[in-house]
Design a protein around this motif. Structure first.
Motif, PDB file in Angstrom:
ATOM      1  N   SER A   1       0.867  -1.190   0.000  1.00 23.07           N
ATOM      2  CA  SER A   1       0.000   0.000   0.000  1.00 23.07           C
ATOM      3  C   SER A   1       0.903   1.240   0.000  1.00 23.07           C
ATOM      4  CB  SER A   1      -0.916  -0.031   1.217  1.00 23.07           C
ATOM      5  OG  SER A   1      -0.169  -0.250   2.388  1.00 23.07           O
ATOM      6  N   PRO A   2       0.330   2.435  -0.267  1.00 21.31           N
ATOM      7  CA  PRO A   2       1.156   3.645  -0.308  1.00 21.31           C
ATOM      8  C   PRO A   2       1.989   3.766   0.962  1.00 21.31           C
ATOM      9  CG  PRO A   2      -1.082   4.156  -1.001  1.00 21.31           C
ATOM     10  CD  PRO A   2      -1.094   2.719  -0.551  1.00 21.31           C
ATOM     11  N   ARG A   3       3.261   4.056   0.784  1.00 23.05           N
ATOM     12  CA  ARG A   3       4.174   4.054   1.922  1.00 23.05           C
ATOM     13  C   ARG A   3       4.426   5.473   2.399  1.00 23.05           C
ATOM     14  NH1 ARG A   3       8.357  -0.597  -0.260  1.00 23.05           N
ATOM     15  NH2 ARG A   3       6.703  -2.068  -0.817  1.00 23.05           N
ATOM     16  N   ASP A   4       4.220   5.683   3.671  1.00 27.00           N
ATOM     17  CA  ASP A   4       4.396   7.000   4.264  1.00 27.00           C
ATOM     18  C   ASP A   4       5.852   7.165   4.715  1.00 27.00           C
ATOM     19  OD1 ASP A   4       2.717   9.362   5.710  1.00 27.00           O
ATOM     20  OD2 ASP A   4       4.440   8.716   6.918  1.00 27.00           O
ATOM     21  N   ALA A   5       6.486   8.263   4.284  1.00 32.16           N
ATOM     22  CA  ALA A   5       7.921   8.458   4.555  1.00 32.16           C
ATOM     23  C   ALA A   5       8.190   8.667   6.042  1.00 32.16           C
ATOM     24  CB  ALA A   5       8.444   9.645   3.750  1.00 32.16           C
ATOM     25  N   PHE A   6       7.274   9.367   6.729  1.00 32.25           N
ATOM     26  CA  PHE A   6       7.466   9.582   8.174  1.00 32.25           C
ATOM     27  C   PHE A   6       7.455   8.241   8.916  1.00 32.25           C
ATOM     28  CE2 PHE A   6       5.588   9.784  12.379  1.00 32.25           C
ATOM     29  CZ  PHE A   6       6.398  10.707  13.024  1.00 32.25           C
ATOM     30  N   LEU A   7       6.462   7.402   8.586  1.00 33.21           N
ATOM     31  CA  LEU A   7       6.365   6.106   9.266  1.00 33.21           C
ATOM     32  C   LEU A   7       7.590   5.251   8.963  1.00 33.21           C
ATOM     33  CD1 LEU A   7       2.569   5.312   8.659  1.00 33.21           C
ATOM     34  CD2 LEU A   7       3.639   6.230  10.741  1.00 33.21           C
ATOM     35  N   ARG A   8       8.038   5.264   7.711  1.00 37.47           N
ATOM     36  CA  ARG A   8       9.208   4.462   7.346  1.00 37.47           C
ATOM     37  C   ARG A   8      10.457   4.956   8.098  1.00 37.47           C
ATOM     38  NH1 ARG A   8      11.046   0.169   3.702  1.00 37.47           N
ATOM     39  NH2 ARG A   8      13.140  -0.048   4.549  1.00 37.47           N
ATOM     40  N   ALA A   9      10.561   6.276   8.289  1.00 36.35           N
ATOM     41  CA  ALA A   9      11.711   6.808   9.032  1.00 36.35           C
ATOM     42  C   ALA A   9      11.656   6.365  10.497  1.00 36.35           C
ATOM     43  CB  ALA A   9      11.740   8.330   8.938  1.00 36.35           C
ATOM     44  N   ARG A  10      10.443   6.218  11.026  1.00 39.94           N
ATOM     45  CA  ARG A  10      10.314   5.732  12.409  1.00 39.94           C
ATOM     46  C   ARG A  10      10.749   4.265  12.516  1.00 39.94           C
ATOM     47  NH1 ARG A  10       9.711   7.619  17.144  1.00 39.94           N
ATOM     48  NH2 ARG A  10       7.764   6.583  17.681  1.00 39.94           N
ATOM     49  N   LEU A  11      10.567   3.504  11.431  1.00 43.37           N
ATOM     50  CA  LEU A  11      11.036   2.114  11.408  1.00 43.37           C
ATOM     51  C   LEU A  11      12.558   2.049  11.258  1.00 43.37           C
ATOM     52  CD1 LEU A  11      10.433  -0.993  11.151  1.00 43.37           C
ATOM     53  CD2 LEU A  11      10.284  -0.619   8.677  1.00 43.37           C
ATOM     54  N   ASP A  12      13.083   2.884  10.361  1.00 41.74           N
ATOM     55  CA  ASP A  12      14.511   2.795  10.011  1.00 41.74           C
ATOM     56  C   ASP A  12      15.411   3.544  10.981  1.00 41.74           C
ATOM     57  OD1 ASP A  12      13.938   1.287   7.781  1.00 41.74           O
ATOM     58  OD2 ASP A  12      13.905   3.011   6.410  1.00 41.74           O
ATOM     59  N   ARG A  13      14.901   4.632  11.563  1.00 43.97           N
ATOM     60  CA  ARG A  13      15.749   5.484  12.401  1.00 43.97           C
ATOM     61  C   ARG A  13      15.092   5.767  13.754  1.00 43.97           C
ATOM     62  NH1 ARG A  13      20.402   8.821   9.988  1.00 43.97           N
ATOM     63  NH2 ARG A  13      20.870   7.527   8.191  1.00 43.97           N
ATOM     64  N   PRO A  14      14.956   4.738  14.587  1.00 46.12           N
ATOM     65  CA  PRO A  14      14.365   4.979  15.909  1.00 46.12           C
ATOM     66  C   PRO A  14      15.234   5.945  16.720  1.00 46.12           C
ATOM     67  CG  PRO A  14      15.246   2.740  15.749  1.00 46.12           C
ATOM     68  CD  PRO A  14      15.358   3.337  14.385  1.00 46.12           C
ATOM     69  N   THR A  15      14.566   6.661  17.628  1.00 46.37           N
ATOM     70  CA  THR A  15      15.237   7.647  18.485  1.00 46.37           C
ATOM     71  C   THR A  15      15.470   7.064  19.861  1.00 46.37           C
ATOM     72  OG1 THR A  15      13.999   9.390  17.349  1.00 46.37           O
ATOM     73  CG2 THR A  15      15.029   9.981  19.458  1.00 46.37           C
ATOM     74  N   PRO A  16      16.716   6.740  20.228  1.00 47.46           N
ATOM     75  CA  PRO A  16      16.939   6.250  21.596  1.00 47.46           C
ATOM     76  C   PRO A  16      16.772   7.399  22.584  1.00 47.46           C
ATOM     77  CG  PRO A  16      19.032   6.408  20.412  1.00 47.46           C
ATOM     78  CD  PRO A  16      17.953   6.783  19.431  1.00 47.46           C
TER      79      PRO A  16
END
Ligand code: ADP
Ligand code: MG
Length: 322
Positions: free
Chosen positions: A179-194
């Motif tokens: 489905s259409p991929r949201d860039a913000f959500l993908r960044a939350r998957l790829d670059r979590p904030t410790p």
């Protein structure tokens, strides 16, 4: 360990890594010898955590090398944050299908950006040939009486969580479904904030703490079990990003927030008299925080919807997607 396939390229890769590493005063000897020599400050505990990321299991194969680098360190720093610890050093074991220097350079861009931001020095590791896999160990310090443990929740504590929940699981769902991929959500998957600054500041006020890696309900259940208590969570209080609200209906969103993995937010418990203090610490460290439930007598974690009805999830916790 003896490896008949080891060749000059692997030593070249180690050299590429060594040249980019920043020093710390407490690193007596870093990359280059048989082992690192490190000065542990007197009066503090050494805190050690390790996590492995396997391609296709812990990140989609199409993840950019820099994002793999960031994430492999971020998930480890998140464990230090959940202990209230301050990072100091890390080691990196890389298993690579080929001696791909460009991939390693990209990986280091993400890994070292995060390492430098938190003053974590890379002091050693291992480089081998094999399926793509990254093992990181982080070392940090905490005062003996300030570590945030899982077994310290008390009945009538509030349950809190930092940031927003479900974003990473949502990105994974979009990736699966095409489905259409949201860039913000993908960044939350790829670059979590410790949440390191927040975790360290919580040491004064929180009782128990854990980082949410396998899904909120599953991870809070670890706290409840270790502490010999139960807990209840209010679904409509779980913090959601605008992107998550826009992409999923409420029922799907609640499932993603309660059971999705890879959030790397801090879930903690604290006495209800400290609400203002916790809000203040959150403001001062720039960390969003939400009060989502309560510690109770008994056992297990129960979730309730906005009408107060018990909520059953279809999934017990995060399932790795491979
Ligand atoms: P040994 O055979 O003694 O294990 P290696 O050739 O594996 O030595 O490593 C040489 C040096 O490079 C060691 O200091 C080791 O910690 C470091 N090193 C190897 N791989 C990595 C890596 N991926 N990241 C950081 N340091 C590494
Ligand atoms: Mg080695």
């Amino acid at each position: 360990m003896s490896d008949p396939h080891r060749d000059a390229r692997e030593f070249d890769l180690i050299d590429r890594i060594r040249r980019r590493v920043h020093a710390r005063d407490d690193v007596v000897l870093g990359i280059g010898d048989d082992a690192a020599l490190l000065r542990v400050p007197t009066g503090r505990l050494l805190v050690v955590a390790a996590d492995t990321l396997n391609a296709g299991v812990h990140f989609p194969e199409d993840t950019a090398p820099a994002d793999v680098g960031w994430k492999s360190l971020a998930v480890n720093l998140s464990d230090l944050a959940a202990m209230g610890a301050e990072p100091a050093w890390c080691t990196l074991s890389l298993s690579l299908p080929g001696g791909d220097a460009a991939w390693v350079d990209g990986f280091l861009d993400g890994f070292l950006e995060l390492a430098h931001a938190h003053r974590a020095a890379l002091v050693g590791g291992d480089t081998t040939r094999g399926p793509l896999s990254i093992s990181v160990t982080v070392h940090g310090f905490v005062a003996p009486d300030r570590a945030l443990r899982r077994d310290a929740a008390r009945i009538d504590d509030d349950v809190w969580v930092s940031g927003t929940l479900g974003d990473a699981a949502a990105a994974l769902a979009q990736w699966h479904e095409g489905s259409p991929r949201d860039a913000f959500l993908r960044a939350r998957l790829d670059r979590p904030t410790p949440r390191l600054a927040f975790g360290a500041a919580l040491a004064d006020v929180a009782h128990a703490c854990i980082d949410v890696s396998d899904g909120l309900l599953a991870d809070l259940a670890h706290v409840a079990r270790a502490s010999g208590v139960g807990a209840r969570v209010e679904l409509d209080r779980l913090p959601a990003s605008d992107a998550l609200r826009a992409a999923f209906d409420d029922a799907t969103r609640h499932a993603l927030q309660a059971t999705g993995g890879d959030d790397y937010e801090l879930c903690f418990t604290a006495a209800s008299g400290l609400r203002d203090e916790i809000e203040r610490i959150a403001r001062e460290t720039g960390t969003p925080v939400a009060r989502i439930g309560r510690v109770e007598a008994g056992e297990g974690v129960r979730a309730f919807d906005a009408l107060g009805a018990p909520w059953e999830s279809g999934r017990a916790g995060y399932q790795h997607f491979a």
